[in-house]
Scaffold this motif. Structure first.
Motif, PDB file in Angstrom:
ATOM      1  N   ALA A   1      -6.647 -42.197  28.992  1.00 11.29           N
ATOM      2  CA  ALA A   1      -6.412 -42.657  30.365  1.00 11.29           C
ATOM      3  C   ALA A   1      -5.773 -41.547  31.193  1.00 11.29           C
ATOM      4  O   ALA A   1      -4.936 -40.787  30.704  1.00 11.29           O
ATOM      5  CB  ALA A   1      -5.501 -43.877  30.353  1.00 11.29           C
ATOM      6  N   TYR A   2      -6.200 -41.463  32.433  1.00 11.20           N
ATOM      7  CA  TYR A   2      -5.535 -40.627  33.419  1.00 11.20           C
ATOM      8  C   TYR A   2      -4.476 -41.496  34.091  1.00 11.20           C
ATOM      9  O   TYR A   2      -4.770 -42.609  34.539  1.00 11.20           O
ATOM     10  CB  TYR A   2      -6.536 -40.122  34.465  1.00 11.20           C
ATOM     11  N   LEU A   3      -3.275 -40.985  34.148  1.00  6.57           N
ATOM     12  CA  LEU A   3      -2.168 -41.706  34.781  1.00  6.57           C
ATOM     13  C   LEU A   3      -1.502 -40.779  35.786  1.00  6.57           C
ATOM     14  O   LEU A   3      -1.376 -39.579  35.532  1.00  6.57           O
ATOM     15  CB  LEU A   3      -1.120 -42.123  33.739  1.00  6.57           C
ATOM     16  N   VAL A   4      -1.080 -41.346  36.892  1.00  3.59           N
ATOM     17  CA  VAL A   4      -0.252 -40.568  37.813  1.00  3.59           C
ATOM     18  C   VAL A   4       0.947 -41.420  38.206  1.00  3.59           C
ATOM     19  O   VAL A   4       0.808 -42.608  38.510  1.00  3.59           O
ATOM     20  CB  VAL A   4      -1.047 -40.093  39.049  1.00  3.59           C
TER      21      VAL A   4
ATOM     22  N   MET B   1     -14.638 -47.138  32.722  1.00  2.47           N
ATOM     23  CA  MET B   1     -13.948 -48.422  32.821  1.00  2.47           C
ATOM     24  C   MET B   1     -13.386 -48.547  34.235  1.00  2.47           C
ATOM     25  O   MET B   1     -13.404 -47.597  35.010  1.00  2.47           O
ATOM     26  CB  MET B   1     -12.850 -48.531  31.760  1.00  2.47           C
ATOM     27  N   ARG B   2     -12.900 -49.716  34.543  1.00  2.65           N
ATOM     28  CA  ARG B   2     -12.453 -49.976  35.916  1.00  2.65           C
ATOM     29  C   ARG B   2     -11.192 -49.174  36.260  1.00  2.65           C
ATOM     30  O   ARG B   2     -10.301 -49.018  35.432  1.00  2.65           O
ATOM     31  CB  ARG B   2     -12.166 -51.467  36.100  1.00  2.65           C
ATOM     32  N   ASP B   3     -11.155 -48.680  37.506  1.00  3.63           N
ATOM     33  CA  ASP B   3      -9.939 -48.015  37.974  1.00  3.63           C
ATOM     34  C   ASP B   3      -8.842 -49.058  38.136  1.00  3.63           C
ATOM     35  O   ASP B   3      -9.118 -50.229  38.417  1.00  3.63           O
ATOM     36  CB  ASP B   3     -10.193 -47.321  39.319  1.00  3.63           C
TER      37      ASP B   3
ATOM     38  N   ARG C   1      -3.422 -53.599  33.567  1.00  7.27           N
ATOM     39  CA  ARG C   1      -4.672 -53.478  32.817  1.00  7.27           C
ATOM     40  C   ARG C   1      -4.533 -52.582  31.586  1.00  7.27           C
ATOM     41  O   ARG C   1      -4.800 -53.026  30.464  1.00  7.27           O
ATOM     42  CB  ARG C   1      -5.770 -52.923  33.720  1.00  7.27           C
ATOM     43  N   TYR C   2      -4.166 -51.352  31.786  1.00  4.74           N
ATOM     44  CA  TYR C   2      -4.144 -50.389  30.665  1.00  4.74           C
ATOM     45  C   TYR C   2      -2.746 -50.137  30.113  1.00  4.74           C
ATOM     46  O   TYR C   2      -2.612 -49.651  29.000  1.00  4.74           O
ATOM     47  CB  TYR C   2      -4.742 -49.053  31.119  1.00  4.74           C
ATOM     48  N   ILE C   3      -1.739 -50.440  30.902  1.00  9.35           N
ATOM     49  CA  ILE C   3      -0.366 -50.130  30.490  1.00  9.35           C
ATOM     50  C   ILE C   3       0.300 -51.376  29.903  1.00  9.35           C
ATOM     51  O   ILE C   3       0.416 -52.414  30.575  1.00  9.35           O
ATOM     52  CB  ILE C   3       0.450 -49.597  31.682  1.00  9.35           C
ATOM     53  N   ALA C   4       0.691 -51.237  28.654  1.00 11.38           N
ATOM     54  CA  ALA C   4       1.377 -52.362  27.992  1.00 11.38           C
ATOM     55  C   ALA C   4       2.796 -52.489  28.513  1.00 11.38           C
ATOM     56  O   ALA C   4       3.260 -53.614  28.784  1.00 11.38           O
ATOM     57  CB  ALA C   4       1.374 -52.166  26.474  1.00 11.38           C
ATOM     58  N   SER C   5       3.488 -51.361  28.650  1.00 11.06           N
ATOM     59  CA  SER C   5       4.861 -51.420  29.167  1.00 11.06           C
ATOM     60  C   SER C   5       5.270 -50.078  29.749  1.00 11.06           C
ATOM     61  O   SER C   5       4.751 -49.021  29.342  1.00 11.06           O
ATOM     62  CB  SER C   5       5.834 -51.841  28.060  1.00 11.06           C
ATOM     63  N   PHE C   6       6.178 -50.152  30.693  1.00 13.18           N
ATOM     64  CA  PHE C   6       6.748 -48.947  31.288  1.00 13.18           C
ATOM     65  C   PHE C   6       8.251 -49.178  31.457  1.00 13.18           C
ATOM     66  O   PHE C   6       8.689 -50.282  31.827  1.00 13.18           O
ATOM     67  CB  PHE C   6       6.131 -48.635  32.653  1.00 13.18           C
TER      68      PHE C   6
END
Lengths: 121, 156
Positions: B39-42, B123-125, B147-152
């Motif tokens: 995944a690309y994350l910013v 996959m979806r943005d 969607r993609y992040i379980a926890s922050f």
């Protein structure tokens, strides 16, 4: 006697002309006086340069010295190395500097302490 | 003697705020096992008015994919200079990205919000996957993504 003398003078003159012409042709032209005698040979040499069958050897091998490695190489642009559509990189924004290779942006969010560190577990 | 003391007091007064103006903050992002590529994350920050304040981290080095980080791309126009020096590798499914940054104290309890946009190939943005106010009280409190992040979570 007079006839013999005439023949001698004529042959000497002829020899002198032929000899002078040949000598002039062999030598370079040091001044303008001898130039007309050598023009025939020199102009011929200038107008008929040696042409190689292929001029692709030697003289252009160092064109890329000091240029980026990907110019003229068979491999792909390293900034765009990917297994899919490389042409997306053409004209696009450059990839950012990775952490550790440049300072964080001066956006007021960062202090002057330790540089950013990241790890993936 | 008096002037020496005054000079010492002045330099101390000027130095101490400088030392206290920033602190190391650890940002921990754990991804779901979504079954796709990295995944690309910013991670970026907006101020109290919602205006873009700056970027904190970019996970993913290919600028051609940044348009899929839609919120970030909209406010920065895809300006890669925003993430120079704060860019790392993309993050695989199920992995945890842990970033330690020296962040200004002024970011906390001042109305700033940390946002995370996420994108995965084919996959979806997922813009605004996480939006969490930066407060001292919120430190260490995990927040779930969409969607993609379980926890922050961020820790100081």
């Amino acid at each position: 006697m007079k006839k013999t003398l005439t023949l001698l003078v004529a042959s000497t003159a002829l020899t002198a002309v032929i000899g002078t012409t040949g000598w002039s042709a062999m030598a370079t032209a040091p001044n303008a006086i001898q130039r007309p005698l050598t023009t025939l040979y020199e102009d011929g040499a200038k107008s008929l340069p040696v042409i190689l069958a292929s001029d692709d050897d030697g003289d252009d091998d160092d064109e890329n010295h000091g240029a980026r490695r990907d110019h003229g190489d068979d491999d792909h642009d390293e900034d765009c190395e990917d297994d899919d559509d490389d042409d997306d990189c053409i004209g696009g924004a450059p990839d950012p500097a990775t952490a550790g290779t440049a300072a964080p942006p001066q956006n007021g969010l960062f202090g002057n302490g330790a540089p950013p560190q990241a790890q993936v577990n | 003697m008096k002037s020496l003391l005054a000079a010492l007091a002045m330099t101390t007064a000027l130095t101490l705020p400088g030392l206290a103006m920033a602190r190391p903050v650890t940002l921990t992002t754990t991804l779901n096992s979504y079954g796709g590529d990295g995944a690309y994350l910013v991670l970026f920050v907006t101020d109290a008015t919602g205006a873009y304040a700056g970027s904190l981290w970019m996970a993913g080095g290919k600028s051609k994919y940044y348009e899929h980080l839609t919120d970030w791309h909209r406010v920065t126009n895809g300006d890669t200079a925003q993430v120079d020096g704060i860019t790392g590798a993309s993050v695989g499914a199920g992995r945890t990205l842990e970033i330690t940054l020296d962040l200004a104290d002024a970011l906390f309890d001042a109305g700033y919000t940390l946002h995370i946009d996420a994108a995965v190939e084919d996959m979806r943005d997922s813009p605004n996957e996480v939006a969490v106010p930066l407060t001292t009280e919120g430190a260490g409190v995990p927040v779930a993504g969409r969607r993609y992040i379980a926890s922050f979570a961020y820790d100081m």
